[in-house]
Design a protein around this motif. Structure first.
Motif, PDB file in Angstrom:
ATOM      1  N   VAL A  71    -101.776  78.483 -36.660  1.00 22.31           N
ATOM      2  CA  VAL A  71    -101.972  78.942 -38.036  1.00 22.31           C
ATOM      3  C   VAL A  71    -100.807  78.537 -38.934  1.00 22.31           C
ATOM      4  N   LYS A  72     -99.589  78.811 -38.481  1.00 20.86           N
ATOM      5  CA  LYS A  72     -98.423  78.600 -39.332  1.00 20.86           C
ATOM      6  C   LYS A  72     -98.038  77.126 -39.478  1.00 20.86           C
ATOM      7  N   ASN A  73     -98.298  76.332 -38.439  1.00 21.62           N
ATOM      8  CA  ASN A  73     -97.870  74.929 -38.469  1.00 21.62           C
ATOM      9  C   ASN A  73     -99.027  73.958 -38.650  1.00 21.62           C
ATOM     10  N   ASN A 173     -91.891  80.866 -32.266  1.00 18.17           N
ATOM     11  CA  ASN A 173     -90.675  81.583 -31.903  1.00 18.17           C
ATOM     12  C   ASN A 173     -89.985  82.054 -33.173  1.00 18.17           C
ATOM     13  N   PRO A 174     -89.988  83.374 -33.421  1.00 13.89           N
ATOM     14  CA  PRO A 174     -89.381  83.872 -34.662  1.00 13.89           C
ATOM     15  C   PRO A 174     -87.859  83.879 -34.628  1.00 13.89           C
ATOM     16  N   ASN A 184     -80.587  75.125 -31.468  1.00 18.21           N
ATOM     17  CA  ASN A 184     -81.851  75.851 -31.651  1.00 18.21           C
ATOM     18  C   ASN A 184     -83.027  75.111 -31.015  1.00 18.21           C
ATOM     19  N   PHE A 185     -82.974  73.787 -31.101  1.00 22.38           N
ATOM     20  CA  PHE A 185     -84.058  72.999 -30.497  1.00 22.38           C
ATOM     21  C   PHE A 185     -84.114  73.221 -28.988  1.00 22.38           C
ATOM     22  N   TRP A 186     -82.952  73.142 -28.326  1.00 21.48           N
ATOM     23  CA  TRP A 186     -82.933  73.305 -26.874  1.00 21.48           C
ATOM     24  C   TRP A 186     -83.245  74.744 -26.472  1.00 21.48           C
ATOM     25  N   VAL A 191     -86.797  78.306 -23.769  1.00 25.94           N
ATOM     26  CA  VAL A 191     -87.425  79.636 -23.752  1.00 25.94           C
ATOM     27  C   VAL A 191     -88.950  79.513 -23.636  1.00 25.94           C
ATOM     28  N   GLU A 192     -89.544  78.639 -24.434  1.00 26.50           N
ATOM     29  CA  GLU A 192     -90.998  78.520 -24.360  1.00 26.50           C
ATOM     30  C   GLU A 192     -91.437  77.886 -23.042  1.00 26.50           C
ATOM     31  N   GLN A 193     -90.606  77.014 -22.456  1.00 23.68           N
ATOM     32  CA  GLN A 193     -90.946  76.444 -21.153  1.00 23.68           C
ATOM     33  C   GLN A 193     -90.964  77.530 -20.079  1.00 23.68           C
TER      34      GLN A 193
END
Length: 399
Positions: A71-73, A173-174, A184-186, A191-193
């Motif tokens: 939705v957001k992206n 990820n908020p 922040n990228f890593w 975290v999502e991985q």
């Protein structure tokens, strides 16, 4: 390493191996993702906390995070990224639904194992035990093969995303904005991985459990077929002993049916969820690979395609073989050496033949037979999706 992978090799006859050990690796992973709590008090509380974390982030946050990301992206996604997130979203919801099905039917797993223990106690010879040992080893080997395929998929997606300078899953990820710098990228990617890995491990468990169960039922059916072939073939046995052998076969058949009846709702729910998703997933993956993927994304999508096919194809194939094996019992009984038997033996044999006329069949959601025919029908929907895309020229329009 030998101790870790020793279960994929048949154990010697001197070792006591039970049919329930076909799920040894599966239950180890099930314990890791929070489904088998220890009995000790303090450890149990810590384990419940870990289970809550896995449930929250692996089963609930992953599908919600993917939905929020869509939705957001939406305006920032390329068509390939959008389809990649969409296929992950569909599969994540399927994983959550499968877990919900098992939560309500979880007690049936231990009930089935109790029946398997009774069946193991009735093994009659070293030849029977040798076959069960091989079936247990093959079952654990099957689970390892699935685990390798699933781990290769999530690893390839992570590597592909990182090499392209974007998160592998685009999970919302908020806390970390992956566009705000390398750190922040890593953090976002790692975290999502972790969250997606927990979800995929749960999917791995519920995708392999039906397959392993059907595989073990075939092993016990094969033993029963061999016992039926040997009825009244030993000239040294009396008629009373021959009758006892027949009643043992009847009891073995009842235990197999009891085991299948216990697990029928579990298989029905899991495979039904997959049948509802397989056509959409295959269609989205094929469109993504053919029109929008680069080399790395294409490789990860093809591995994902293999994983989707592995979710149902082997189970449906073995279910067909199980139905054929159970249906063949009638022919074996009719061809057995019963002509010169006593009347009591013949009447019991007729009753047994009547009961084996109904093959062992599993129905997904009470609607679809778990078979290759049903699996192919569901997969055909992917080609319908492809046809719509080609006729409307959506691939070129979205580029």
């Amino acid at each position: 390493m030998h101790k870790i992978f020793r279960l994929i090799n048949p154990a010697p006859l001197t070792a006591r191996v039970r049919s329930r050990e076909c799920c040894t690796y599966l239950y180890r992973l099930l314990k890791f993702v929070g489904w088998i709590p220890p009995k000790q008090n303090l450890q149990r509380y810590l384990y419940v906390f870990w289970s809550a974390l896995v449930l929250t982030f692996g089963e609930l946050y992953v599908p919600m995070g993917l939905a929020l990301s869509l939705v957001k992206n939406f305006t920032n996604f390329t068509p390939g990224d959008f389809l990649g997130v969409l296929q992950a979203f569909v599969n994540a919801n399927g994983a959550t639904l499968k877990s919900i099905v098992v939560i309500f039917l979880y007690s049936r797993l231990s009930q089935m194992e109790s029946v398997l223990d009774i069946m193991d106690e009735r093994l009659r010879s070293d030849s029977d035990r040798r076959r069960i040992h091989k079936a247990v080893a093959d079952s654990n080997y099957i689970f390892l093969v699935y685990a390798i395929v699933y781990c290769c998929f999530i690893t390839s997606v992570f590597v592909s995303g990182v090499l392209n300078g974007q998160p592998p899953w685009f999970l919302y990820n908020p806390i970390f904005d992956w566009r705000s710098g390398a750190i922040n990228f890593w953090m976002h990617s790692i975290v999502e991985q972790i969250f997606v890995t927990l979800s995929v491990l749960t999917v791995l468990i519920w995708d392999t459990y039906p397959l392993i169960f059907v595989f073990m039922m075939r092993a016990h059916i094969k033993l029963l077929r061999e016992h039926i072939r040997n009825l009244r073939t030993d000239p040294l046995k009396t008629e009373a002993e021959n009758y006892d052998e027949l009643t043992r076969c009847i009891r073995d058949h009842k235990l197999i049916l009891q085991c299948c009846d216990i697990m029928r709702p579990v298989l029905s729910g899991i495979i039904f969820v997959h049948f509802q998703l397989v056509g959409v997933l295959l269609g989205v993956i094929m469109i993504n690979v053919l029109y929008f993927s680069d080399l790395m994304h294409g490789i990860s999508s093809l591995i994902y395609l293999t994983a989707i096919l592995l979710e149902s194809f082997p189970c449906c194939y073995l279910s067909d073989l199980l139905a054929e094996d159970s249906n063949d019992l009638l022919n074996l009984l009719a061809q057995s050496n019963w002509i010169n038997a006593e009347r009591k033996y013949k009447s019991t044999l007729i009753i047994f033949m009547h009961h084996v006329q109904q093959p062992i069949v599993f129905i997904a959601g009470g609607l679809f037979t778990i078979s290759m025919n049903s699996n192919i029908k569901m997969a055909k929907f992917a080609f319908s999706v492809m046809t719509i895309v080609q006729q409307m020229n959506l691939g070129d329009r979205l580029k």
